[in-house]
Design a protein around this motif. Structure first.
Motif, PDB file in Angstrom:
ATOM      1  N   THR A  27       1.030  -0.999  -0.142  1.00  8.74           N
ATOM      2  CA  THR A  27       0.384   0.237  -0.012  1.00  8.74           C
ATOM      3  C   THR A  27       0.827   1.160   0.215  1.00  8.74           C
ATOM      4  O   THR A  27      -0.215   2.638  -0.131  1.00  8.74           O
ATOM      5  CB  THR A  27      -1.005   0.228   1.113  1.00  8.74           C
ATOM      6  OG1 THR A  27      -0.180   0.139   2.527  1.00  8.74           O
ATOM      7  CG2 THR A  27      -2.288  -0.926   1.109  1.00  8.74           C
ATOM      8  N   ALA A  28       2.493   1.487   0.058  1.00  5.71           N
ATOM      9  CA  ALA A  28       2.987   2.203   0.124  1.00  5.71           C
ATOM     10  C   ALA A  28       3.001   2.908  -1.210  1.00  5.71           C
ATOM     11  O   ALA A  28       2.490   2.781  -2.657  1.00  5.71           O
ATOM     12  CB  ALA A  28       4.437   1.756  -0.160  1.00  5.71           C
ATOM     13  N   GLY A  29       2.408   4.764  -1.205  1.00  7.95           N
ATOM     14  CA  GLY A  29       1.761   5.376  -2.393  1.00  7.95           C
ATOM     15  C   GLY A  29       0.510   5.214  -2.321  1.00  7.95           C
ATOM     16  O   GLY A  29      -0.155   6.343  -3.377  1.00  7.95           O
ATOM     17  N   ILE A  30      -0.134   5.095  -1.837  1.00 12.34           N
ATOM     18  CA  ILE A  30      -1.596   4.329  -2.530  1.00 12.34           C
ATOM     19  C   ILE A  30      -1.983   5.404  -1.220  1.00 12.34           C
ATOM     20  O   ILE A  30      -3.000   6.654  -1.953  1.00 12.34           O
ATOM     21  CB  ILE A  30      -2.077   3.258  -2.235  1.00 12.34           C
ATOM     22  CG1 ILE A  30      -1.601   2.180  -3.118  1.00 12.34           C
ATOM     23  CG2 ILE A  30      -3.520   3.271  -2.068  1.00 12.34           C
ATOM     24  CD1 ILE A  30      -2.039   0.535  -2.701  1.00 12.34           C
ATOM     25  N   GLY A  31      -1.722   5.798   0.389  1.00 15.33           N
ATOM     26  CA  GLY A  31      -2.505   6.407   1.561  1.00 15.33           C
ATOM     27  C   GLY A  31      -1.775   7.142   3.023  1.00 15.33           C
ATOM     28  O   GLY A  31      -0.236   5.931   2.043  1.00 15.33           O
ATOM     29  N   ASP A  32      -1.728   7.149   3.354  1.00 15.28           N
ATOM     30  CA  ASP A  32      -1.207   7.534   5.062  1.00 15.28           C
ATOM     31  C   ASP A  32      -0.706   5.999   5.042  1.00 15.28           C
ATOM     32  O   ASP A  32      -1.506   5.712   6.151  1.00 15.28           O
ATOM     33  CB  ASP A  32      -1.775   8.298   5.835  1.00 15.28           C
ATOM     34  CG  ASP A  32      -1.155   9.613   6.872  1.00 15.28           C
ATOM     35  OD1 ASP A  32       0.005   8.208   6.953  1.00 15.28           O
ATOM     36  OD2 ASP A  32      -1.495  10.056   7.431  1.00 15.28           O
ATOM     37  N   VAL A  33      -0.107   5.367   4.767  1.00 13.21           N
ATOM     38  CA  VAL A  33      -0.013   4.047   6.013  1.00 13.21           C
ATOM     39  C   VAL A  33       0.465   4.164   6.775  1.00 13.21           C
ATOM     40  O   VAL A  33      -0.376   3.138   7.862  1.00 13.21           O
ATOM     41  CB  VAL A  33       1.306   3.543   4.946  1.00 13.21           C
ATOM     42  CG1 VAL A  33       1.300   2.122   5.425  1.00 13.21           C
ATOM     43  CG2 VAL A  33       0.747   3.082   3.665  1.00 13.21           C
ATOM     44  N   ALA A  34       1.191   5.465   7.470  1.00 18.60           N
ATOM     45  CA  ALA A  34       1.109   5.383   9.164  1.00 18.60           C
ATOM     46  C   ALA A  34      -0.188   5.367   9.788  1.00 18.60           C
ATOM     47  O   ALA A  34      -0.394   4.953  10.723  1.00 18.60           O
ATOM     48  CB  ALA A  34       1.920   6.021   9.489  1.00 18.60           C
ATOM     49  N   ALA A  35      -0.810   6.219   8.854  1.00 18.27           N
ATOM     50  CA  ALA A  35      -2.306   6.257   9.750  1.00 18.27           C
ATOM     51  C   ALA A  35      -3.524   5.200   9.976  1.00 18.27           C
ATOM     52  O   ALA A  35      -4.441   5.085  10.553  1.00 18.27           O
ATOM     53  CB  ALA A  35      -2.998   7.700   8.706  1.00 18.27           C
ATOM     54  N   MET A  36      -2.868   4.370   8.573  1.00 21.78           N
ATOM     55  CA  MET A  36      -3.607   3.171   8.727  1.00 21.78           C
ATOM     56  C   MET A  36      -3.275   2.115   9.120  1.00 21.78           C
ATOM     57  O   MET A  36      -3.715   0.546   9.285  1.00 21.78           O
ATOM     58  CB  MET A  36      -4.035   3.104   7.150  1.00 21.78           C
ATOM     59  CG  MET A  36      -4.976   4.031   5.982  1.00 21.78           C
ATOM     60  SD  MET A  36      -4.955   3.481   4.574  1.00 21.78           S
ATOM     61  CE  MET A  36      -3.718   2.955   3.780  1.00 21.78           C
ATOM     62  N   ARG A  37      -1.817   1.807   9.634  1.00 22.09           N
ATOM     63  CA  ARG A  37      -1.731   0.690   9.846  1.00 22.09           C
ATOM     64  C   ARG A  37      -1.586   0.465  11.892  1.00 22.09           C
ATOM     65  O   ARG A  37      -2.220  -1.174  11.437  1.00 22.09           O
ATOM     66  CB  ARG A  37       0.054   1.205  10.926  1.00 22.09           C
ATOM     67  CG  ARG A  37       0.566  -0.079  11.252  1.00 22.09           C
ATOM     68  CD  ARG A  37       2.289   0.511  11.527  1.00 22.09           C
ATOM     69  NE  ARG A  37       2.543  -0.465  11.048  1.00 22.09           N
ATOM     70  CZ  ARG A  37       3.374  -1.798  12.761  1.00 22.09           C
ATOM     71  NH1 ARG A  37       2.240  -1.698  13.583  1.00 22.09           N
ATOM     72  NH2 ARG A  37       3.969  -3.157  12.323  1.00 22.09           N
ATOM     73  N   ASP A  38      -2.391   1.078  12.234  1.00 23.51           N
ATOM     74  CA  ASP A  38      -3.414  -0.124  14.092  1.00 23.51           C
ATOM     75  C   ASP A  38      -4.615  -0.242  13.151  1.00 23.51           C
ATOM     76  O   ASP A  38      -5.050  -1.499  13.950  1.00 23.51           O
ATOM     77  CB  ASP A  38      -3.479   1.405  14.358  1.00 23.51           C
ATOM     78  CG  ASP A  38      -2.376   1.803  15.146  1.00 23.51           C
ATOM     79  OD1 ASP A  38      -1.611   1.393  15.922  1.00 23.51           O
ATOM     80  OD2 ASP A  38      -2.438   2.575  16.113  1.00 23.51           O
ATOM     81  N   PRO A  39      -4.608   0.185  11.975  1.00 29.08           N
ATOM     82  CA  PRO A  39      -6.390  -0.179  11.884  1.00 29.08           C
ATOM     83  C   PRO A  39      -6.394  -1.372  10.619  1.00 29.08           C
ATOM     84  O   PRO A  39      -7.160  -2.305  11.013  1.00 29.08           O
ATOM     85  CB  PRO A  39      -7.245   0.954  10.883  1.00 29.08           C
ATOM     86  CG  PRO A  39      -6.745   1.527  11.315  1.00 29.08           C
ATOM     87  CD  PRO A  39      -4.985   2.164  12.246  1.00 29.08           C
ATOM     88  N   ALA A  40      -4.903  -1.815  10.545  1.00 29.68           N
ATOM     89  CA  ALA A  40      -4.602  -2.662   9.657  1.00 29.68           C
ATOM     90  C   ALA A  40      -4.188  -3.963  10.420  1.00 29.68           C
ATOM     91  O   ALA A  40      -4.879  -4.649  10.089  1.00 29.68           O
ATOM     92  CB  ALA A  40      -3.734  -2.747   8.364  1.00 29.68           C
ATOM     93  N   LYS A  41      -3.862  -3.940  11.783  1.00 31.69           N
ATOM     94  CA  LYS A  41      -3.211  -4.681  12.138  1.00 31.69           C
ATOM     95  C   LYS A  41      -4.161  -5.269  12.986  1.00 31.69           C
ATOM     96  O   LYS A  41      -4.553  -6.721  12.920  1.00 31.69           O
ATOM     97  CB  LYS A  41      -2.476  -3.900  13.647  1.00 31.69           C
ATOM     98  CG  LYS A  41      -1.642  -4.976  14.244  1.00 31.69           C
ATOM     99  CD  LYS A  41      -1.096  -4.324  15.711  1.00 31.69           C
ATOM    100  CE  LYS A  41      -0.398  -6.013  15.815  1.00 31.69           C
ATOM    101  NZ  LYS A  41      -1.558  -6.895  16.846  1.00 31.69           N
ATOM    102  N   ARG A  42      -5.475  -3.791  13.105  1.00 34.99           N
ATOM    103  CA  ARG A  42      -6.304  -4.888  14.017  1.00 34.99           C
ATOM    104  C   ARG A  42      -7.378  -5.923  12.845  1.00 34.99           C
ATOM    105  O   ARG A  42      -7.679  -7.169  13.857  1.00 34.99           O
ATOM    106  CB  ARG A  42      -7.362  -4.193  14.250  1.00 34.99           C
ATOM    107  CG  ARG A  42      -6.837  -3.662  15.938  1.00 34.99           C
ATOM    108  CD  ARG A  42      -7.886  -2.084  16.444  1.00 34.99           C
ATOM    109  NE  ARG A  42      -7.973  -1.139  16.003  1.00 34.99           N
ATOM    110  CZ  ARG A  42      -7.882  -0.179  15.626  1.00 34.99           C
ATOM    111  NH1 ARG A  42      -6.721  -0.387  16.375  1.00 34.99           N
ATOM    112  NH2 ARG A  42      -7.976   0.492  14.752  1.00 34.99           N
ATOM    113  N   ALA A  43      -7.674  -5.650  12.169  1.00 31.33           N
ATOM    114  CA  ALA A  43      -8.183  -6.147  10.981  1.00 31.33           C
ATOM    115  C   ALA A  43      -7.232  -7.852  10.831  1.00 31.33           C
ATOM    116  O   ALA A  43      -8.252  -8.599  10.614  1.00 31.33           O
ATOM    117  CB  ALA A  43      -8.386  -5.640   9.590  1.00 31.33           C
ATOM    118  N   PHE A  44      -6.008  -8.025  10.641  1.00 30.92           N
ATOM    119  CA  PHE A  44      -4.653  -8.700  10.251  1.00 30.92           C
ATOM    120  C   PHE A  44      -5.848 -10.115  11.539  1.00 30.92           C
ATOM    121  O   PHE A  44      -5.731 -11.277  12.075  1.00 30.92           O
ATOM    122  CB  PHE A  44      -3.389  -8.624  10.385  1.00 30.92           C
ATOM    123  CG  PHE A  44      -3.479  -8.535   8.091  1.00 30.92           C
ATOM    124  CD1 PHE A  44      -3.220  -9.612   7.501  1.00 30.92           C
ATOM    125  CD2 PHE A  44      -2.510  -7.349   8.616  1.00 30.92           C
ATOM    126  CE1 PHE A  44      -3.142  -9.201   6.589  1.00 30.92           C
ATOM    127  CE2 PHE A  44      -2.617  -6.848   7.351  1.00 30.92           C
ATOM    128  CZ  PHE A  44      -2.977  -7.771   6.018  1.00 30.92           C
TER     129      PHE A  44
END
Length: 166
Positions: A27-44
């Protein structure tokens, strides 16, 4: 030695970390990966806690390097994540071939997958394995707060023979 096997419940956190690392690269370059990291971790974490029985993992020299899942145990590969440190060594291809064999053994004639259209590495990976783009759609992503294009890919697993009439 490369081994593909079912995941164990006590491996969820390691699998989540691998998925998150691969997701960050994709997802690098698609959006603010740092801001999405915590929700993505919860999703995984949530996905793996609920669906670990549907997860296959690939090990190389007793080290878990990636995983794939069929969330609904149908012909759709819902996830395929390879640790970025081990990408390019054929582990993803071995895992994909194994999951395709399992899909075919479950009497599904087609394997399918979906990814972000901007994830050119994933699209190229699936195309090298014989998948073809079947659809393109745009959907609003709440996490990214923008529309995102998705690509659906499919590969026939059963070769139909042409029968000539006499």
């Amino acid at each position: 030695m490369v081994v593909i096997r079912h995941a164990r419940q006590n491996e969820i956190h390691l699998l989540s970390a691998i998925g998150l690392s691969a997701w960050e690269k994709a997802t690098a370059g698609i959006g603010d990966v740092a801001a999405m990291r915590d929700p993505a971790k919860r999703a995984f974490d949530d996905f793996l806690a609920r669906h670990w029985l549907s997860v296959l993992l690939v090990e190389d020299d007793n080290r878990i390097c990636g995983w794939a899942a069929r969330e609904e145990l149908d012909g759709t590969i819902s996830d395929l994540w390879i640790d970025p440190k081990t990408q390019g060594r054929g582990l993803g291809s071995a895992l994909l071939a194994d999951i395709e064999r399992r899909i075919a053994a479950d009497a599904f004639e087609v394997a399918s997958a979906k990814t972000h259209a901007q994830n050119t590495a994933a699209v190229a990976f699936f195309e090298r394995a014989g998948y073809r783009v079947k659809w393109l759609s745009t959907a609003y992503s709440q996490r990214l707060d923008r529309d995102v294009e998705f690509i659906g890919l499919a590969k026939p697993l059963v070769q139909h023979e042409c029968v000539e009439e006499e």
